[in-house]
Design a protein around this motif. Sequence first.
Motif, PDB file in Angstrom:
ATOM      1  N   GLU A 152       0.845  -1.196   0.000  1.00  0.00           N
ATOM      2  CA  GLU A 152       0.000   0.000   0.000  1.00  0.00           C
ATOM      3  C   GLU A 152       0.882   1.248   0.000  1.00  0.00           C
ATOM      4  O   GLU A 152       1.857   1.318   0.746  1.00  0.00           O
ATOM      5  CB  GLU A 152      -0.885   0.021   1.253  1.00  0.00           C
ATOM      6  N   HIS A 153       0.534   2.217  -0.828  1.00  0.00           N
ATOM      7  CA  HIS A 153       1.279   3.472  -0.909  1.00  0.00           C
ATOM      8  C   HIS A 153       0.305   4.634  -1.015  1.00  0.00           C
ATOM      9  O   HIS A 153      -0.867   4.457  -1.328  1.00  0.00           O
ATOM     10  CB  HIS A 153       2.192   3.494  -2.143  1.00  0.00           C
ATOM     11  N   SER A 154       0.827   5.821  -0.800  1.00  0.00           N
ATOM     12  CA  SER A 154       0.075   7.050  -0.982  1.00  0.00           C
ATOM     13  C   SER A 154       0.876   7.933  -1.934  1.00  0.00           C
ATOM     14  O   SER A 154       2.069   8.160  -1.724  1.00  0.00           O
ATOM     15  CB  SER A 154      -0.119   7.744   0.364  1.00  0.00           C
ATOM     16  N   CYS A 155       0.233   8.417  -2.974  1.00  0.00           N
ATOM     17  CA  CYS A 155       0.908   9.242  -3.981  1.00  0.00           C
ATOM     18  C   CYS A 155       1.336  10.565  -3.345  1.00  0.00           C
ATOM     19  O   CYS A 155       0.530  11.238  -2.699  1.00  0.00           O
ATOM     20  CB  CYS A 155      -0.022   9.492  -5.162  1.00  0.00           C
ATOM     21  N   THR A 156       2.595  10.938  -3.539  1.00  0.00           N
ATOM     22  CA  THR A 156       3.094  12.176  -2.938  1.00  0.00           C
ATOM     23  C   THR A 156       2.552  13.410  -3.649  1.00  0.00           C
ATOM     24  O   THR A 156       2.568  14.499  -3.082  1.00  0.00           O
ATOM     25  CB  THR A 156       4.635  12.234  -2.968  1.00  0.00           C
TER      26      THR A 156
ATOM     27  N   GLY B 249      -2.016  12.422  -3.504  1.00  0.00           N
ATOM     28  CA  GLY B 249      -2.479  11.891  -2.230  1.00  0.00           C
ATOM     29  C   GLY B 249      -3.346  10.647  -2.343  1.00  0.00           C
ATOM     30  O   GLY B 249      -3.815  10.120  -1.342  1.00  0.00           O
ATOM     31  N   LYS B 250      -3.556  10.165  -3.557  1.00  0.00           N
ATOM     32  CA  LYS B 250      -4.403   8.992  -3.769  1.00  0.00           C
ATOM     33  C   LYS B 250      -3.708   7.731  -3.249  1.00  0.00           C
ATOM     34  O   LYS B 250      -2.503   7.574  -3.384  1.00  0.00           O
ATOM     35  CB  LYS B 250      -4.697   8.852  -5.265  1.00  0.00           C
ATOM     36  N   LYS B 251      -4.474   6.841  -2.635  1.00  0.00           N
ATOM     37  CA  LYS B 251      -3.948   5.557  -2.166  1.00  0.00           C
ATOM     38  C   LYS B 251      -3.884   4.600  -3.353  1.00  0.00           C
ATOM     39  O   LYS B 251      -4.804   4.551  -4.166  1.00  0.00           O
ATOM     40  CB  LYS B 251      -4.852   4.957  -1.090  1.00  0.00           C
TER      41      LYS B 251
ATOM     42  N   CYS C  80       1.405   7.424  -8.070  1.00  0.00           N
ATOM     43  CA  CYS C  80       0.413   6.459  -8.539  1.00  0.00           C
ATOM     44  C   CYS C  80       0.471   6.286 -10.055  1.00  0.00           C
ATOM     45  O   CYS C  80       0.068   5.252 -10.576  1.00  0.00           O
ATOM     46  CB  CYS C  80      -0.986   6.883  -8.107  1.00  0.00           C
TER      47      CYS C  80
END
Length: 159
Positions: free
Chosen positions: A93-97, A100-102, A113
């Motif tokens: 799991e990541h969050s776009c810098t 901000g989308k997961k 993303c």
Amino acid sequence: MAINEQTKSEIRALRLQGYGYRKIAGEIGISRDLVRNYCKTNALDGLGSSLINVPRCANCGKAIEVKPTGRRRKYCSDKCRHQWQEATPLMHEHSCTYCGKKFTSPAKVAKYCCHKCFERDRFWRKEDVQMVMEYIEKEEPVPNAPGWIKKLINGILDE
């Protein structure tokens, strides 16, 4: 007589615990010859006690030949490794810098993303700065701004 999948898994489990052919046959209720034939075709033959500490393939369960040097192998072949990786994909799991989308990715470390977010974050333009200034004047949160801009804005607004 054919052996079903449940019986095969029971034979494999008991064999890996060190049980002999006769004891497995008695536990499951099938003939010793069926157990022996299954074990021989699936590399589970030999003394039951010698199978306890033998490294096994994570995909098919076959015994892996231990080499004196190098790291311990997990799979008996590349084919088994590919089959196992396809069957059990490891996603992080990541969050776009930028937006901000997961999102999920097979990579352990991922910042963006999509490529568009990477480009917008990496190559910020003057038109975008004007948009940010408009949001600041309205005292609204700035959407889709690079992380360094958000940190800068938060630092200014916190003072």
